[in-house]
Design a protein around this motif. Structure first.
Motif, short mmCIF file in Angstrom:
data_model
loop_
_atom_site.label_atom_id
_atom_site.label_comp_id
_atom_site.label_asym_id
_atom_site.label_seq_id
_atom_site.Cartn_x
_atom_site.Cartn_y
_atom_site.Cartn_z
N UNK A 33 38.16 18.42 27.33
CA UNK A 33 38.92 19.48 26.71
C UNK A 33 38.10 20.92 26.86
N UNK A 34 36.98 20.75 26.76
CA UNK A 34 36.10 22.08 26.72
C UNK A 34 35.52 22.33 27.96
N UNK A 35 35.30 21.34 28.84
CA UNK A 35 34.69 21.61 30.11
C UNK A 35 35.55 21.71 31.41
N UNK A 36 36.57 21.00 31.27
CA UNK A 36 37.35 20.66 32.40
C UNK A 36 37.94 21.81 33.28
N UNK A 64 22.71 26.84 28.33
CA UNK A 64 23.21 27.37 27.00
C UNK A 64 24.38 27.71 26.90
N UNK A 65 25.24 27.78 28.26
CA UNK A 65 26.60 27.71 28.30
C UNK A 65 27.34 26.32 28.02
N UNK A 66 26.49 25.46 28.33
CA UNK A 66 26.97 23.95 27.96
C UNK A 66 26.62 23.79 26.47
N UNK A 67 25.69 24.15 26.01
CA UNK A 67 25.66 24.13 24.54
C UNK A 67 26.74 24.72 23.59
#
Length: 273
Positions: A33-36, A64-67
């Motif tokens: 949901x948060x990355x797709x 940093x963006x992934x976190x």
């Protein structure tokens, strides 16, 4: 929606657990949901390619963006007000007494996110000490793993709508109004908080003097029990006798596996002796 396959999911979960202690093993839907959409918009064909990009980026901005995407940074001023009442009524009087000679207070906001907790604490200290404040060094250490989040915290700009829980008069006393929607922490209060990047999975380097109080609230909700216990034990080692640990009200420390003295929900203390 770009689906994550089992191999990609296991790789990402393992990476986040080993690097940051964050357990996402039951968060497959959250990850998608948060990355797709972001992966699709940036042209990544799969999650492996994105993780490779994060690991190969020397600037650290991709990680940093992934976190930021995978962890919740929701916090606000005066969050869990019972803590700040206990701080003012019990902890600060104790610290003022035991540190009367050195006139220092060592406080750490661990996992400080966007800075509201550290600044709220600094305001309470200022109110408690009053005119005596100038004689004391009460600068707060505030750490987080996200460079981007720390940059925002250091800047100290917040939406005025998020300040409604502060006591009467504190907005005018501690903030400058930038416009109708935003306020900025006054420079003298910003100087009371020292922001640093730190991964809580690493050995604690701040050993110049023991801490009087450590906040680590709503951080360990991401951790497995083994990781959580290892962290609170590291905190224990850098607390002074009689020092306090505040955790989130949604968190707890098993009393039979810790050296801490249980005070009340979400408040623990290192025994005086």
């Amino acid at each position: 929606m770009l689906k994550i396959n089992d191999s990609e999911f296991n790789r990402l979960v393992t990476f986040m657990r080993e690097r940051y202690g964050i357990n996402l093993s039951h968060k497959r839907t959250l990850i998608e949901g948060r990355l797709s959409n972001m992966l699709y918009e940036r042209g990544f064909k799969n999650y492996d390619d994105y993780l490779d990009c994060c690991l190969n980026d020397k600037s650290g901005k991709e990680l940093d963006g992934l976190l930021i995407k995978l962890t919740t940074n929701h916090t606000y001023f005066m969050r869990e007000p019972e803590h700040f009442k206990y701080l003012t009524d019990t902890v600060l009087p104790f610290l003022k007494q035991v540190n009367a000679k050195t006139k220092t207070m060592r406080i750490w906001s661990a996992g400080c996110s966007s800075g509201e907790e550290a600044y709220t604490t600094a305001m309470h200290i200022s109110e408690f000490l009053g005119k005596e404040k100038t004689a004391w060094d009460t600068r707060i250490l505030a750490t987080d793993i996200s460079l981007r989040t720390l940059a925002g915290a250091q800047n100290g700009v917040y939406l005025a709508s998020g300040l409604s829980d502060l006591p009467d008069g504190w907005i005018d006393k501690y903030f400058d109004r930038l416009d109708s929607e935003k306020c900025k922490i006054k420079p003298e209060l910003r100087r009371e908080v020292i922001f640093r990047t730190f991964n809580l999975m690493e050995p604690i380097p701040y050993k110049k003097a023991p801490f009087d109080l450590i906040f680590c609230r709503n951080v360990m909700i991401y951790f497995e029990m083994e990781t959580k216990l290892a962290l609170v034990n590291r905190f224990f080692d850098v607390l002074r006798p009689g020092g306090y640990l505040f955790i989130g009200h949604a968190e707890s420390i098993p009393r039979d596996t810790t050296q801490y003295q249980y005070i009340k929900p979400a408040i623990y203390r290192k025994p005086l002796q």
